[in-house]
Design an enzyme around this catalytic site. Structure first.
Site, PDB file in Angstrom:
ATOM      1  N   GLY A 151       0.830  -1.223  -0.058  1.00 26.48           N
ATOM      2  CA  GLY A 151      -0.006  -0.097  -0.105  1.00 26.48           C
ATOM      3  C   GLY A 151       0.738   1.294   0.105  1.00 26.48           C
ATOM      4  N   CYS A 152       0.362   2.288  -0.366  1.00 25.92           N
ATOM      5  CA  CYS A 152       1.141   3.780  -0.491  1.00 25.92           C
ATOM      6  C   CYS A 152       1.446   4.157   0.796  1.00 25.92           C
ATOM      7  CB  CYS A 152       0.385   4.578  -1.154  1.00 25.92           C
ATOM      8  SG  CYS A 152      -1.423   5.009  -0.509  1.00 25.92           S
TER       9      CYS A 152
END
Length: 355
Positions: A151-152
């Protein structure tokens, strides 16, 4: 030249994958899928692709699934729960899978089912899937059939904590106190391309707000990164606070920790510089300089600044990245390069856009 397919090419990460892979000298995009845009050329929907890609979107039917099995690698830029429905058949056909959603990020089935409210379709394959953070898992990624692209937010958090946890693991004493606070801000593209009142121009412009304060899906991924990926020898409690800021792309995470007496004796600037000296996509800023999100825009770079305050026994790490590139599509291409033995920077070694 390898054959690539992108499943779900109409979201922001899908568009970025088309942009990046179209310029990659060792990749041919042979299949692009979208249920909503099947039969339409990609450059008709996204004029930015004119002259770059004239590929036509296909529906994800039986014929398309058979074509996917003939590719070398399939990228899933789809909602959570899609990749795990197809991954087993693809890997059995010898196809490598890179999922940009969360299907293969969390190793705990209990955590996945709790945070994503669905059962995992291929738990056995999950056991062999590799978390796709090259700066930590490079050797495992090189031999992986399935990679769960991080995920970012976790990308900034885990890479921001990596030198600290690794330094602490070499000591007999804790260098930071147990509590870690991660104050993170993301541009609105991080919320996706779907229509939403919160992302309406009048709602998001000139506005700045926290969200999912009670618990964000990326929290267990960050905790997993600290406890398992970085193999911390000490327990830590992570407090993660995400915010939405009125910009299109970009992410800034401020990581706050209290130093122990032993931690205050460390030169953390030097620790970070040594830890990332050989990483081409991570830039540790000189002491006293702090990165902004524009400095990494549209690039696969991640910049880090370290601020050590021994008087207050505090350590702050500031991390910036483009949430759509190093935080998503760029990292997926970086993983692909590692999986196929290409130079890791191939198709990614370009400067950020300024202004």
């Amino acid at each position: 030249m390898i054959s690539a397919a992108i499943v779900g090419g109409t979201g922001y990460t899908g568009i970025e994958l088309i942009r990046l892979l179209s310029a990659h000298p060792e990749v041919s995009i042979d299949l692009l899928t979208s249920r909503s845009e099947a039969g339409t050329r990609a450059d008709e929907i996204f004029p930015s692709l004119r002259g770059i890609s004239d590929i036509v979107f296909s529906d994800l039917g039986d014929e398309t699934l058979a074509t996917l099995q003939q590719c070398d690698v399939v990228f899933f830029a789809t909602p959570h729960g899609v990749a795990m429905q197809q991954a087993e058949a693809l890997t059995e056909a010898g196809v490598k899978v890179i999922d940009l959603a969360a299907d293969f990020r969390l190793q705990s089935l209990t955590d996945f089912e709790h945070w994503y409210q669905q059962s995992h379709a291929c738990p056995e394959l999950l056991k062999t899937a590799v978390y796709g953070l090259p700066e930590i898992n490079r050797d495992k990624i090189a031999n992986a059939l399935v990679v769960g692209n991080p995920g970012c937010y976790p990308t900034t958090a885990i890479l921001g904590l990596k030198p600290i946890i690794e330094a602490q693991n070499k000591q007999s004493k804790q260098l930071i106190e147990s509590r870690i606070v991660i104050d993170a801000k993301s541009g609105v593209s991080g919320a996706g391309r779907q229509a939403s009142l919160a992302l309406n121009y009048a709602e998001s412009t000139d506005n700045f707000k926290a969200y999912s304060v009670e618990g964000h899906r990326h929290l267990p991924e960050i905790e997993q990164g600290v406890a398992q990926l970085l193999d911390s020898q000490f327990s830590h409690r992570v407090r993660f606070l995400p915010h939405l800021v009125p910009m299109i792309r970009g992410m800034l995470s401020s990581i706050h920790m209290e130093l122990t007496d032993a931690g205050a004796l460390m030169d953390w600037q030097q620790v970070f510089e040594q830890s990332y000296a050989s990483e081409q996509f991570i830039d540790v800023m000189p002491k006293g300089l702090y990165p902004d999100t524009r400095s990494v825009r549209a690039s696969n770079r991640l910049r880090i600044a370290v601020h050590q305050d021994n008087e207050r026994a505090e350590l702050t790490v500031i991390v910036v990245q483009d949430n759509l590139v190093k935080g998503a599509a760029g990292q997926a291409v970086q993983n692909m390069n590692v999986m196929f033995g290409f130079d890791e920077s191939l198709g990614l070694n370009f400067a950020p856009i300024v202004p």
